[in-house]
Design an enzyme around this catalytic site. Sequence first.
Site, PDB file in Angstrom:
ATOM      1  N   ASP A   1      30.783  38.874  37.330  1.00  0.00           N
ATOM      2  CA  ASP A   1      30.729  40.266  36.891  1.00  0.00           C
ATOM      3  C   ASP A   1      29.315  40.572  36.404  1.00  0.00           C
ATOM      4  O   ASP A   1      28.847  39.985  35.420  1.00  0.00           O
ATOM      5  CB  ASP A   1      31.747  40.484  35.761  1.00  0.00           C
ATOM      6  CG  ASP A   1      31.933  41.947  35.404  1.00  0.00           C
ATOM      7  OD1 ASP A   1      31.300  42.796  36.052  1.00  0.00           O
ATOM      8  OD2 ASP A   1      32.708  42.232  34.477  1.00  0.00           O
TER       9      ASP A   1
ATOM     10  N   ASP B   1      29.940  45.647  41.408  1.00  0.00           N
ATOM     11  CA  ASP B   1      29.412  44.725  40.404  1.00  0.00           C
ATOM     12  C   ASP B   1      30.284  43.511  40.108  1.00  0.00           C
ATOM     13  O   ASP B   1      29.988  42.759  39.183  1.00  0.00           O
ATOM     14  CB  ASP B   1      29.146  45.476  39.093  1.00  0.00           C
ATOM     15  CG  ASP B   1      30.405  46.118  38.527  1.00  0.00           C
ATOM     16  OD1 ASP B   1      31.400  46.231  39.252  1.00  0.00           O
ATOM     17  OD2 ASP B   1      30.375  46.517  37.347  1.00  0.00           O
ATOM     18  N   GLU B   2      31.332  43.276  40.886  1.00  0.00           N
ATOM     19  CA  GLU B   2      32.132  42.084  40.628  1.00  0.00           C
ATOM     20  C   GLU B   2      32.797  41.575  41.898  1.00  0.00           C
ATOM     21  O   GLU B   2      33.067  42.326  42.833  1.00  0.00           O
ATOM     22  CB  GLU B   2      33.176  42.329  39.539  1.00  0.00           C
ATOM     23  CG  GLU B   2      34.206  43.381  39.855  1.00  0.00           C
ATOM     24  CD  GLU B   2      35.271  43.489  38.773  1.00  0.00           C
ATOM     25  OE1 GLU B   2      35.678  42.449  38.219  1.00  0.00           O
ATOM     26  OE2 GLU B   2      35.699  44.621  38.494  1.00  0.00           O
TER      27      GLU B   2
END
Length: 435
Positions: A11, A105-106
């Site tokens: 993350d 983002d993850e």
Amino acid sequence: MRPHACVLHLDLDAFYASVEQRDKPSLRGKPVVVGGIGGRGVVSTASYEARRYGVRSAMPTREARARCPHAAFLYPRFGAYRETSERVMALLRGVSPLVEPLSLDEAFVDLAAAGLPSLETDALTGLARELRERVREVTGGLTASVGLATSKFVAKVASDLDKPDGLVVVAPGTELDLLRPMQVRVIPGVGPATGERLRRAGIHTVADLEVVSLEELVRLVGKAHGGWLYHLARAEDDRPVVAEQETKSVSVESTYDTDLTDRVLMESLVIRQAREVADRLRKHGLSGRTVTLKVRLHDFTTISRSSTRPAPTDHAGTIARLARSLLGELTESGQTAGGVRLLGVGVSGLADWVQEDLFGEGYDELPEEAPEVEVPLRQRPAWAPGLDVVHAEYGAGWVWGSGKGVVTVRFETAETGPGPVRSFSVDDPLLSPLS
């Protein structure tokens, strides 16, 4: 459950805000808030410096400004975020063929598919540390928090425990030791409504949930949700890391600068959205059985209503009819009386075939749209704070602020130090925004 802690969840920390701080040296170490910048805006991401003042994602921008008035409030630059995300995902795919992105983002990574000589915890931990360093290199200094565990659920929980720039490894056999003291909302799908039902039943922690029978959970929250909670409360999660995610729905939504209260106008907007959804479905050779209407009210309450057909459709008239019917239910019940700030239409239950006449329903004619009106659709400001610009003399920079025919620019990039600030007329021929 896997015998090794080989599921990694990565993350990127405060992603949008971190990209802005990377590209704008004058903002490094200072509070930054990214999202809608107007009075009706919502925070997308806040830097850790802003979070110390209580600013959080999904908070109205108005409240964020009250909590942290000295923060830099910036409009999102999705191009920069996508480009940075692609670098990270390429790095992860170079390690394992099984990478499942969840958002920009993850992502999950299955290290068991990486062809490693050893899946022992120490070896996997070393690889996770190396990945975090390589993320920092390929992104120009961004940090990532990583969780390593035997399942997707526990890995995701672990990645959130030592933010920012943390690494938490949950060794096989210790999952329940980690989970039991945690609040039940750590389990995906336990939102405010489910959390309140569990609270009323005296269930506050994962340990409380673990001793509840499957039958009792089904009675409390329903069959599907109850079974999900029953297994995750015991750290039982055998979901694989899936490299390619299939499209699960096609949707269109818009946020408006002023609250909508006129039903005719809202119906017209829903019809337009149904037409656009149908166009997208046909473009990709898809159809769907379930039509969903999403409405966000003036107080930020979000309501979703769905209607499922016996056969899939890609027809705009059919989608519009069902969406209008769902809207009618909400307006007639008075739920939209205070005003609507967002409308959306979506189709799920996707298939790659259409058989409209299978159940004798035929096609619906696309309803007539309401007379043309000026829709208060939120638009990106021409000179929004944070957006990239270039000046023929001063070079690249970003909008510091604008108003009354003047735009103020700070001239700096990720490669420079903090740069000078200059102001120009908005129609200065030497200054132009970058797309």
